[in-house]
Design a protein around this motif. Structure first.
Motif, short mmCIF file in Angstrom:
data_model
loop_
_atom_site.label_atom_id
_atom_site.label_comp_id
_atom_site.label_asym_id
_atom_site.label_seq_id
_atom_site.Cartn_x
_atom_site.Cartn_y
_atom_site.Cartn_z
N ASN A 44 -79.64 -17.59 -10.96
CA ASN A 44 -78.84 -18.23 -12.00
C ASN A 44 -78.08 -19.40 -11.37
O ASN A 44 -77.18 -19.21 -10.54
N SER A 193 -83.41 -9.25 -19.90
CA SER A 193 -83.36 -10.57 -19.28
C SER A 193 -84.29 -11.48 -20.05
O SER A 193 -85.40 -11.10 -20.42
N GLN A 205 -84.99 -20.72 -16.06
CA GLN A 205 -83.74 -20.00 -15.82
C GLN A 205 -83.78 -18.69 -16.58
O GLN A 205 -84.40 -18.58 -17.65
N ARG A 207 -81.42 -15.36 -18.04
CA ARG A 207 -80.08 -14.81 -18.34
C ARG A 207 -80.24 -13.45 -19.01
O ARG A 207 -81.28 -13.17 -19.60
#
Ligand SMILES: Cc1cc2nc3c(=O)[nH]c(=O)nc-3n(C[C@H](O)[C@H](O)[C@H](O)COP(=O)(O)OP(=O)(O)OC[C@H]3O[C@@H](n4cnc5c(N)ncnc54)[C@H](O)[C@@H]3O)c2cc1C
Ligand code: HEM
Length: 406
Positions: A44, A193, A205, A207
Protein backbone atom coordinates in the motif's frame (compact mmCIF):
# COMPACT_ATOMS: atom_id res chain seq x y z
CA UNK A 1 12.02 -21.19 21.14
CA UNK A 2 15.17 -19.16 20.80
CA UNK A 3 18.45 -20.88 21.62
CA UNK A 4 19.79 -19.81 25.03
CA UNK A 5 22.71 -17.86 23.60
CA UNK A 6 20.50 -16.01 21.12
CA UNK A 7 17.94 -15.20 23.83
CA UNK A 8 20.64 -13.40 25.83
CA UNK A 9 21.84 -11.47 22.77
CA UNK A 10 18.28 -10.50 21.77
CA UNK A 11 17.52 -9.30 25.31
CA UNK A 12 20.68 -7.17 25.30
CA UNK A 13 20.10 -5.66 21.84
CA UNK A 14 16.30 -5.28 21.95
CA UNK A 15 16.43 -1.69 23.30
CA UNK A 16 18.64 -0.61 20.35
CA UNK A 17 16.43 -2.39 17.81
CA UNK A 18 13.35 -0.85 19.42
CA UNK A 19 14.87 2.66 19.47
CA UNK A 20 15.80 2.40 15.78
CA UNK A 21 12.85 0.23 14.74
CA UNK A 22 11.29 2.64 12.27
CA UNK A 23 14.65 3.69 10.80
CA UNK A 24 15.35 -0.01 10.22
CA UNK A 25 11.99 -0.72 8.59
CA UNK A 26 12.21 2.45 6.44
CA UNK A 27 15.60 1.32 5.15
CA UNK A 28 14.26 -2.21 4.72
CA UNK A 29 11.47 -1.09 2.39
CA UNK A 30 13.81 1.14 0.34
CA UNK A 31 16.25 -1.75 -0.17
CA UNK A 32 13.55 -4.28 -0.93
CA UNK A 33 11.73 -2.06 -3.46
CA UNK A 34 15.06 -1.19 -5.18
CA UNK A 35 15.79 -4.90 -5.60
CA UNK A 36 12.16 -5.95 -6.30
CA UNK A 37 10.22 -3.08 -7.90
CA UNK A 38 7.41 -5.53 -8.73
CA UNK A 39 6.54 -5.56 -5.00
CA UNK A 40 5.45 -1.91 -5.23
CA UNK A 41 2.19 -3.27 -6.65
CA UNK A 42 1.66 -5.46 -3.59
CA UNK A 43 2.29 -2.89 -0.87
CA UNK A 44 0.00 0.00 0.00
CA UNK A 45 1.81 3.13 -1.26
CA UNK A 46 -0.28 5.40 0.97
CA UNK A 47 0.88 3.50 4.08
CA UNK A 48 4.47 3.71 2.83
CA UNK A 49 4.17 7.47 2.33
CA UNK A 50 2.65 8.11 5.76
CA UNK A 51 5.07 5.72 7.54
CA UNK A 52 2.17 3.70 9.00
CA UNK A 53 3.40 0.39 7.57
CA UNK A 54 7.01 0.97 8.67
CA UNK A 55 5.73 1.61 12.21
CA UNK A 56 3.46 -1.46 12.19
CA UNK A 57 6.26 -3.77 11.01
CA UNK A 58 8.73 -2.42 13.60
CA UNK A 59 6.15 -2.77 16.39
CA UNK A 60 5.35 -6.35 15.37
CA UNK A 61 9.00 -7.46 15.28
CA UNK A 62 9.67 -5.87 18.67
CA UNK A 63 6.51 -7.40 20.17
CA UNK A 64 7.56 -10.83 18.90
CA UNK A 65 11.11 -10.50 20.27
CA UNK A 66 9.64 -9.49 23.63
CA UNK A 67 7.29 -12.45 23.48
CA UNK A 68 10.22 -14.81 22.80
CA UNK A 69 12.40 -13.42 25.57
CA UNK A 70 9.57 -13.28 28.11
CA UNK A 71 9.67 -9.47 28.29
CA UNK A 72 6.31 -9.07 26.54
CA UNK A 73 3.46 -7.25 28.24
CA UNK A 74 0.86 -7.77 25.51
CA UNK A 75 -0.49 -11.09 24.21
CA UNK A 76 1.25 -12.08 20.99
CA UNK A 77 -1.59 -14.25 19.60
CA UNK A 78 -3.88 -11.39 18.45
CA UNK A 79 -0.96 -9.62 16.74
CA UNK A 80 0.00 -12.81 14.88
CA UNK A 81 -3.61 -13.38 13.88
CA UNK A 82 -4.07 -9.87 12.56
CA UNK A 83 -0.92 -10.02 10.40
CA UNK A 84 -1.65 -13.52 9.09
CA UNK A 85 -5.19 -12.60 8.03
CA UNK A 86 -3.95 -9.44 6.30
CA UNK A 87 -1.17 -11.41 4.56
CA UNK A 88 -3.58 -14.14 3.46
CA UNK A 89 -5.92 -11.56 1.95
CA UNK A 90 -2.96 -10.34 -0.10
CA UNK A 91 -1.85 -13.80 -1.20
CA UNK A 92 1.58 -13.59 0.49
CA UNK A 93 3.67 -16.70 -0.32
CA UNK A 94 6.30 -18.56 1.74
CA UNK A 95 8.96 -17.77 -0.90
CA UNK A 96 8.47 -14.05 -0.29
CA UNK A 97 9.64 -14.49 3.33
CA UNK A 98 13.15 -15.17 2.02
CA UNK A 99 13.19 -11.81 0.23
CA UNK A 100 11.82 -9.92 3.24
CA UNK A 101 14.22 -11.69 5.62
CA UNK A 102 17.26 -10.88 3.49
CA UNK A 103 16.46 -7.16 3.26
CA UNK A 104 15.20 -6.77 6.82
CA UNK A 105 18.33 -8.30 8.34
CA UNK A 106 20.55 -6.29 5.98
CA UNK A 107 18.71 -3.13 7.06
CA UNK A 108 19.37 -3.98 10.74
CA UNK A 109 23.09 -4.20 9.87
CA UNK A 110 23.06 -0.92 7.95
CA UNK A 111 21.25 1.06 10.64
CA UNK A 112 22.92 -0.36 13.73
CA UNK A 113 26.38 -0.61 12.11
CA UNK A 114 29.22 -2.09 14.15
CA UNK A 115 26.89 -3.05 17.00
CA UNK A 116 25.78 -5.93 14.75
CA UNK A 117 28.46 -8.49 15.52
CA UNK A 118 28.15 -11.98 13.97
CA UNK A 119 26.48 -13.18 17.20
CA UNK A 120 23.93 -10.36 17.04
CA UNK A 121 23.23 -11.06 13.35
CA UNK A 122 22.72 -14.77 14.11
CA UNK A 123 20.38 -14.07 17.01
CA UNK A 124 18.12 -11.71 15.01
CA UNK A 125 18.17 -14.08 12.04
CA UNK A 126 16.82 -16.70 14.43
CA UNK A 127 14.08 -14.32 15.65
CA UNK A 128 13.11 -13.50 12.06
CA UNK A 129 12.80 -17.11 10.97
CA UNK A 130 10.88 -18.21 14.06
CA UNK A 131 8.44 -15.41 13.33
CA UNK A 132 8.33 -16.16 9.61
CA UNK A 133 7.63 -19.85 10.31
CA UNK A 134 4.76 -18.98 12.66
CA UNK A 135 3.24 -16.68 10.04
CA UNK A 136 3.76 -19.11 7.14
CA UNK A 137 2.07 -21.90 9.13
CA UNK A 138 -0.87 -19.71 10.16
CA UNK A 139 -1.29 -18.39 6.61
CA UNK A 140 -1.21 -21.94 5.17
CA UNK A 141 -4.11 -22.86 7.47
CA UNK A 142 -6.03 -19.75 6.43
CA UNK A 143 -5.53 -20.50 2.71
CA UNK A 144 -6.71 -24.07 3.26
CA UNK A 145 -9.77 -22.91 5.23
CA UNK A 146 -10.61 -20.56 2.34
CA UNK A 147 -10.59 -23.59 0.02
CA UNK A 148 -7.42 -22.57 -1.82
CA UNK A 149 -4.97 -25.23 -3.00
CA UNK A 150 -1.27 -24.68 -2.20
CA UNK A 151 0.02 -21.76 -4.28
CA UNK A 152 -3.41 -21.00 -5.80
CA UNK A 153 -3.86 -17.24 -6.34
CA UNK A 154 -6.29 -15.52 -4.00
CA UNK A 155 -7.74 -13.30 -6.72
CA UNK A 156 -11.13 -13.91 -8.34
CA UNK A 157 -13.04 -11.62 -10.72
CA UNK A 158 -16.28 -10.14 -9.40
CA UNK A 159 -18.75 -8.08 -11.40
CA UNK A 160 -20.41 -4.95 -10.07
CA UNK A 161 -24.19 -5.52 -10.33
CA UNK A 162 -25.30 -2.40 -8.46
CA UNK A 163 -23.76 0.84 -7.29
CA UNK A 164 -25.52 3.05 -4.77
CA UNK A 165 -24.50 6.54 -3.73
CA UNK A 166 -25.05 6.39 0.06
CA UNK A 167 -23.90 9.95 0.83
CA UNK A 168 -21.88 12.56 -1.06
CA UNK A 169 -18.63 10.76 -0.16
CA UNK A 170 -19.75 7.15 0.30
CA UNK A 171 -20.73 4.64 -2.36
CA UNK A 172 -21.65 0.98 -2.03
CA UNK A 173 -21.00 -1.71 -4.62
CA UNK A 174 -22.91 -4.99 -4.97
CA UNK A 175 -20.78 -7.75 -6.48
CA UNK A 176 -21.22 -11.30 -7.80
CA UNK A 177 -18.49 -13.74 -8.93
CA UNK A 178 -17.96 -13.61 -12.71
CA UNK A 179 -17.43 -17.41 -12.82
CA UNK A 180 -20.97 -17.95 -11.51
CA UNK A 181 -19.60 -20.08 -8.65
CA UNK A 182 -20.65 -19.90 -5.02
CA UNK A 183 -20.44 -16.67 -3.02
CA UNK A 184 -18.16 -17.47 -0.06
CA UNK A 185 -19.61 -17.36 3.45
CA UNK A 186 -18.08 -14.85 5.85
CA UNK A 187 -18.30 -13.76 9.46
CA UNK A 188 -19.54 -10.20 10.10
CA UNK A 189 -16.36 -8.19 10.66
CA UNK A 190 -14.42 -9.86 7.85
CA UNK A 191 -13.10 -7.98 4.84
CA UNK A 192 -12.04 -8.62 1.28
CA UNK A 193 -8.91 -7.25 -0.37
CA UNK A 194 -9.71 -5.39 -3.58
CA UNK A 195 -7.03 -5.08 -6.27
CA UNK A 196 -7.40 -2.33 -8.87
CA UNK A 197 -5.28 -1.18 -11.81
CA UNK A 198 -4.88 2.55 -11.41
CA UNK A 199 -5.35 4.70 -14.49
CA UNK A 200 -2.43 6.32 -16.29
CA UNK A 201 -0.29 3.16 -16.02
CA UNK A 202 0.29 3.77 -12.30
CA UNK A 203 0.21 0.04 -11.57
CA UNK A 204 -1.86 -2.02 -9.17
CA UNK A 205 -2.93 -1.13 -5.65
CA UNK A 206 -4.75 -3.29 -3.11
CA UNK A 207 -6.98 -2.16 -0.25
CA UNK A 208 -9.20 -3.92 2.25
CA UNK A 209 -12.95 -3.28 2.48
CA UNK A 210 -15.17 -4.79 5.18
CA UNK A 211 -18.07 -6.78 3.80
CA UNK A 212 -21.09 -4.66 4.70
CA UNK A 213 -23.95 -6.84 3.46
CA UNK A 214 -25.59 -9.98 4.80
CA UNK A 215 -23.44 -13.10 5.07
CA UNK A 216 -25.14 -15.90 3.16
CA UNK A 217 -26.66 -13.59 0.54
CA UNK A 218 -26.12 -14.39 -3.17
CA UNK A 219 -23.86 -11.34 -3.53
CA UNK A 220 -21.33 -9.29 -1.57
CA UNK A 221 -21.54 -5.62 -0.73
CA UNK A 222 -18.71 -3.24 0.09
CA UNK A 223 -19.15 0.39 1.11
CA UNK A 224 -16.36 2.78 0.26
CA UNK A 225 -15.68 6.26 1.55
CA UNK A 226 -13.86 8.56 -0.81
CA UNK A 227 -10.70 9.73 0.93
CA UNK A 228 -9.88 13.34 0.13
CA UNK A 229 -6.35 14.62 0.68
CA UNK A 230 -6.01 17.37 3.24
CA UNK A 231 -3.13 19.75 3.99
CA UNK A 232 -1.42 19.11 0.64
CA UNK A 233 -1.68 15.30 0.86
CA UNK A 234 -3.02 13.58 -2.28
CA UNK A 235 -6.53 12.13 -2.58
CA UNK A 236 -6.81 8.45 -1.71
CA UNK A 237 -5.68 6.31 -4.67
CA UNK A 238 -8.06 3.36 -4.57
CA UNK A 239 -11.15 4.97 -3.03
CA UNK A 240 -10.99 7.77 -5.64
CA UNK A 241 -10.55 5.19 -8.40
CA UNK A 242 -13.56 3.20 -7.19
CA UNK A 243 -15.71 6.33 -6.93
CA UNK A 244 -14.69 7.79 -10.28
CA UNK A 245 -14.07 4.80 -12.54
CA UNK A 246 -16.03 1.75 -11.37
CA UNK A 247 -19.58 1.36 -12.68
CA UNK A 248 -22.21 -1.38 -12.98
CA UNK A 249 -20.88 -4.11 -15.32
CA UNK A 250 -17.21 -3.51 -14.44
CA UNK A 251 -15.12 -6.21 -12.81
CA UNK A 252 -12.91 -6.03 -9.71
CA UNK A 253 -10.39 -8.56 -8.39
CA UNK A 254 -11.33 -9.63 -4.87
CA UNK A 255 -9.74 -11.97 -2.33
CA UNK A 256 -11.71 -14.50 -0.25
CA UNK A 257 -12.99 -13.15 3.07
CA UNK A 258 -10.36 -12.83 5.79
CA UNK A 259 -10.10 -11.01 9.09
CA UNK A 260 -9.81 -12.21 12.66
CA UNK A 261 -12.47 -9.93 14.15
CA UNK A 262 -15.91 -11.40 14.83
CA UNK A 263 -18.42 -8.55 15.07
CA UNK A 264 -21.15 -10.78 16.51
CA UNK A 265 -19.12 -12.64 19.16
CA UNK A 266 -21.05 -14.28 22.00
CA UNK A 267 -24.77 -14.90 22.08
CA UNK A 268 -25.90 -12.43 24.75
CA UNK A 269 -26.17 -8.65 24.50
CA UNK A 270 -24.12 -7.03 21.77
CA UNK A 271 -22.85 -3.45 21.63
CA UNK A 272 -21.77 -2.14 18.22
CA UNK A 273 -19.92 1.19 18.36
CA UNK A 274 -18.87 2.87 15.14
CA UNK A 275 -17.86 6.22 13.73
CA UNK A 276 -18.02 7.42 10.12
CA UNK A 277 -17.20 4.72 7.58
CA UNK A 278 -16.34 2.41 10.51
CA UNK A 279 -20.01 1.36 10.41
CA UNK A 280 -19.45 -1.21 7.65
CA UNK A 281 -18.75 -4.23 9.92
CA UNK A 282 -21.68 -3.20 12.15
CA UNK A 283 -23.97 -3.20 9.10
CA UNK A 284 -22.95 -6.79 8.29
CA UNK A 285 -23.53 -7.69 11.96
CA UNK A 286 -27.05 -6.20 11.97
CA UNK A 287 -27.96 -7.82 8.64
CA UNK A 288 -26.68 -11.17 9.95
CA UNK A 289 -28.58 -10.96 13.25
CA UNK A 290 -31.78 -9.85 11.50
CA UNK A 291 -31.58 -13.07 9.47
CA UNK A 292 -30.35 -15.49 12.13
CA UNK A 293 -30.96 -14.20 15.69
CA UNK A 294 -33.64 -11.50 15.60
CA UNK A 295 -34.29 -11.66 19.36
CA UNK A 296 -30.68 -10.87 20.33
CA UNK A 297 -30.44 -7.60 22.31
CA UNK A 298 -28.28 -5.18 20.33
CA UNK A 299 -27.25 -1.59 20.96
CA UNK A 300 -25.94 0.35 17.98
CA UNK A 301 -23.98 3.48 18.84
CA UNK A 302 -22.91 5.42 15.78
CA UNK A 303 -21.06 8.72 15.55
CA UNK A 304 -21.02 10.86 12.42
CA UNK A 305 -20.56 14.44 11.36
CA UNK A 306 -24.28 14.88 10.59
CA UNK A 307 -27.33 12.98 9.40
CA UNK A 308 -26.41 13.72 5.80
CA UNK A 309 -22.99 12.02 6.11
CA UNK A 310 -24.35 8.92 7.89
CA UNK A 311 -24.12 6.13 5.29
CA UNK A 312 -26.66 3.27 5.29
CA UNK A 313 -28.97 5.24 7.57
CA UNK A 314 -31.82 4.37 5.21
CA UNK A 315 -31.27 0.68 6.04
CA UNK A 316 -31.85 1.20 9.76
CA UNK A 317 -35.71 1.38 9.85
CA UNK A 318 -35.85 -2.02 8.08
CA UNK A 319 -33.29 -3.47 10.52
CA UNK A 320 -35.23 -2.08 13.50
CA UNK A 321 -38.36 -3.78 12.21
CA UNK A 322 -36.46 -7.09 11.93
CA UNK A 323 -34.65 -6.73 15.27
CA UNK A 324 -37.20 -5.85 18.00
CA UNK A 325 -34.43 -5.65 20.64
CA UNK A 326 -32.26 -3.20 18.66
CA UNK A 327 -31.67 0.17 20.31
CA UNK A 328 -29.92 2.88 18.29
CA UNK A 329 -28.07 5.87 19.77
CA UNK A 330 -26.63 8.39 17.33
CA UNK A 331 -24.11 11.10 18.07
CA UNK A 332 -23.97 13.74 15.34
CA UNK A 333 -21.37 16.48 15.68
CA UNK A 334 -23.96 18.66 13.98
CA UNK A 335 -27.33 17.40 15.19
CA UNK A 336 -29.35 20.31 13.77
CA UNK A 337 -30.22 18.30 10.67
CA UNK A 338 -30.93 14.94 12.32
CA UNK A 339 -34.00 14.30 10.06
CA UNK A 340 -34.58 10.74 11.26
CA UNK A 341 -37.19 9.97 8.56
CA UNK A 342 -38.92 7.04 10.20
CA UNK A 343 -35.96 5.83 12.25
CA UNK A 344 -36.40 5.20 15.98
CA UNK A 345 -33.19 6.45 17.54
CA UNK A 346 -31.85 8.66 20.30
CA UNK A 347 -29.81 11.51 18.84
CA UNK A 348 -27.24 13.56 20.73
CA UNK A 349 -25.04 16.43 19.57
CA UNK A 350 -21.23 16.50 19.78
CA UNK A 351 -18.78 13.63 20.24
CA UNK A 352 -19.58 10.24 21.77
CA UNK A 353 -19.35 10.25 25.54
CA UNK A 354 -18.34 6.69 26.57
CA UNK A 355 -19.95 7.23 29.99
CA UNK A 356 -23.34 7.64 28.30
CA UNK A 357 -23.18 4.58 26.06
CA UNK A 358 -26.05 2.23 26.99
CA UNK A 359 -24.16 -0.75 28.43
CA UNK A 360 -25.29 -4.13 29.57
CA UNK A 361 -22.73 -5.62 32.03
CA UNK A 362 -22.29 -8.84 30.05
CA UNK A 363 -22.25 -7.27 26.56
CA UNK A 364 -19.76 -8.23 23.89
CA UNK A 365 -18.50 -5.09 22.16
CA UNK A 366 -17.39 -4.40 18.60
CA UNK A 367 -15.70 -1.09 17.88
CA UNK A 368 -14.71 0.45 14.55
CA UNK A 369 -13.72 4.00 13.65
CA UNK A 370 -10.72 6.34 13.62
CA UNK A 371 -7.96 5.45 16.13
CA UNK A 372 -8.51 8.41 18.50
CA UNK A 373 -12.23 7.58 18.63
CA UNK A 374 -11.55 3.92 19.41
CA UNK A 375 -8.96 4.76 22.07
CA UNK A 376 -11.44 7.05 23.85
CA UNK A 377 -14.38 4.64 23.66
CA UNK A 378 -12.36 1.57 24.56
CA UNK A 379 -10.73 3.38 27.50
CA UNK A 380 -14.18 4.46 28.74
CA UNK A 381 -15.65 0.97 28.43
CA UNK A 382 -12.66 -0.58 30.24
CA UNK A 383 -13.15 1.95 33.05
CA UNK A 384 -16.81 0.97 33.18
CA UNK A 385 -15.78 -2.63 33.81
CA UNK A 386 -15.97 -4.29 30.39
CA UNK A 387 -13.09 -6.81 30.23
CA UNK A 388 -10.60 -6.20 27.40
CA UNK A 389 -11.21 -9.67 25.93
CA UNK A 390 -14.86 -8.75 25.33
CA UNK A 391 -13.97 -5.65 23.27
CA UNK A 392 -13.17 -6.54 19.66
CA UNK A 393 -12.10 -3.77 17.34
CA UNK A 394 -11.10 -3.17 13.73
CA UNK A 395 -8.44 -0.69 12.62
CA UNK A 396 -8.92 0.53 9.03
CA UNK A 397 -5.15 0.71 8.54
CA UNK A 398 -1.97 -1.06 9.64
CA UNK A 399 -1.35 -1.88 13.28
CA UNK A 400 -3.40 -2.14 16.43
CA UNK A 401 -4.52 0.15 19.25
CA UNK A 402 -1.83 1.75 21.45
CA UNK A 403 -2.25 -0.62 24.40
CA UNK A 404 -2.15 -3.80 22.31
CA UNK A 405 0.82 -3.09 20.13
CA UNK A 406 3.68 -3.92 22.40
C1 LIG B 1 -9.51 -4.31 7.66
C2 LIG B 1 -9.87 -3.05 6.92
C3 LIG B 1 -11.18 -2.80 6.57
C4 LIG B 1 -11.52 -1.62 5.90
N1 LIG B 1 -12.83 -1.41 5.56
C5 LIG B 1 -13.18 -0.27 4.90
C6 LIG B 1 -14.53 -0.03 4.54
O1 LIG B 1 -15.43 -0.83 4.79
N2 LIG B 1 -14.81 1.12 3.86
C7 LIG B 1 -13.84 2.04 3.56
O2 LIG B 1 -14.16 3.06 2.93
N3 LIG B 1 -12.55 1.83 3.92
C8 LIG B 1 -12.20 0.69 4.56
N4 LIG B 1 -10.88 0.47 4.90
C9 LIG B 1 -9.87 1.46 4.48
C10 LIG B 1 -9.42 1.16 3.03
O3 LIG B 1 -8.74 -0.09 2.99
C11 LIG B 1 -8.46 2.20 2.48
O4 LIG B 1 -7.42 2.40 3.40
C12 LIG B 1 -9.15 3.53 2.19
O5 LIG B 1 -10.16 3.33 1.20
C13 LIG B 1 -8.13 4.56 1.67
O6 LIG B 1 -7.48 4.02 0.57
P1 LIG B 1 -7.02 4.96 -0.64
O7 LIG B 1 -6.23 4.15 -1.59
O8 LIG B 1 -8.19 5.72 -1.18
O9 LIG B 1 -6.09 6.03 0.09
P2 LIG B 1 -4.50 6.01 0.08
O10 LIG B 1 -4.00 6.40 -1.26
O11 LIG B 1 -4.04 4.74 0.66
O12 LIG B 1 -4.22 7.21 1.09
C14 LIG B 1 -4.49 7.05 2.48
C15 LIG B 1 -4.10 8.34 3.20
O13 LIG B 1 -2.70 8.53 3.05
C16 LIG B 1 -2.47 9.84 2.58
N5 LIG B 1 -1.30 9.86 1.67
C17 LIG B 1 -1.13 9.11 0.56
N6 LIG B 1 0.04 9.41 -0.04
C18 LIG B 1 0.59 10.40 0.70
C19 LIG B 1 1.78 11.16 0.58
N7 LIG B 1 2.63 10.95 -0.42
N8 LIG B 1 2.01 12.08 1.54
C20 LIG B 1 1.15 12.30 2.57
N9 LIG B 1 0.02 11.61 2.71
C21 LIG B 1 -0.26 10.67 1.80
C22 LIG B 1 -3.73 10.23 1.80
O14 LIG B 1 -3.89 11.64 1.71
C23 LIG B 1 -4.79 9.58 2.63
O15 LIG B 1 -5.18 10.41 3.69
C24 LIG B 1 -10.52 -0.69 5.57
C25 LIG B 1 -9.19 -0.95 5.92
C26 LIG B 1 -8.88 -2.11 6.58
C27 LIG B 1 -7.44 -2.38 6.93
C1 HEM C 1 8.29 -12.07 9.57
C2 HEM C 1 7.96 -11.37 8.50
C3 HEM C 1 6.85 -10.35 8.44
C4 HEM C 1 6.32 -9.56 9.42
C5 HEM C 1 6.70 -9.48 10.88
C6 HEM C 1 5.29 -8.76 8.80
C7 HEM C 1 4.51 -7.84 9.48
C8 HEM C 1 3.46 -7.14 8.92
C9 HEM C 1 2.61 -6.25 9.64
C10 HEM C 1 2.71 -5.90 11.11
C11 HEM C 1 1.69 -5.78 8.77
C12 HEM C 1 0.54 -4.81 9.07
C13 HEM C 1 -0.66 -5.65 9.46
C14 HEM C 1 -1.86 -4.80 9.80
O1 HEM C 1 -2.56 -4.40 8.86
O2 HEM C 1 -2.08 -4.51 10.97
C15 HEM C 1 1.98 -6.36 7.48
C16 HEM C 1 1.29 -6.09 6.32
C17 HEM C 1 1.76 -6.45 5.09
N1 HEM C 1 2.77 -7.34 4.80
FE1 HEM C 1 3.94 -8.25 6.13
N2 HEM C 1 5.22 -9.07 7.48
C18 HEM C 1 6.15 -10.03 7.21
C19 HEM C 1 6.39 -10.63 6.00
C20 HEM C 1 5.85 -10.22 4.81
C21 HEM C 1 6.17 -10.77 3.52
C22 HEM C 1 7.12 -11.93 3.26
C23 HEM C 1 5.48 -10.06 2.59
C24 HEM C 1 5.51 -10.23 1.10
C25 HEM C 1 6.41 -9.59 0.36
C26 HEM C 1 4.67 -9.09 3.32
C27 HEM C 1 3.80 -8.19 2.74
C28 HEM C 1 2.91 -7.41 3.45
C29 HEM C 1 1.97 -6.52 2.80
C30 HEM C 1 1.81 -6.29 1.30
C31 HEM C 1 1.23 -5.92 3.84
C32 HEM C 1 0.13 -4.86 3.72
C33 HEM C 1 0.85 -3.53 3.69
C34 HEM C 1 -0.04 -2.34 3.82
O3 HEM C 1 -1.27 -2.49 3.83
O4 HEM C 1 0.51 -1.25 3.93
N3 HEM C 1 4.93 -9.22 4.64
N4 HEM C 1 3.05 -7.21 7.61
Amino acid sequence: MLTESSAAVVTATLPAVQAHGEAITRRFYQRMFDAHPELLDLFNRGNQATGAQQAALAAAVVAYAEHLTGAGTVPWGPILDRIAHKHASLGITPAQYTIVGRHLLAAVGEVLGEAVTPAVATAWDEVYWLLACELIAREARLYAAAGLAEGEPVWRDWQVTARRQETVDVVSFTLVPVDGGPVPAFVPGQYTSVAVDLDGGRGQQIRQYSLSGRPGADHWRITVKRVRGTGGAPDGMVSTHLHEHVAVGDTLRLSPPFGEVDAVAGDGPLLLVSAGIGLTPAMAALEHLAATAPQRPVVLVHADRAGATHAHRDDLPRLHAALPQLRTALWYEDATDANLAGLTAEVAGGLVDPELIPLSPEAHVHLCGPLPFMNVVRGGLLRRGVPAERIAYEVFGPGMLRDDRG
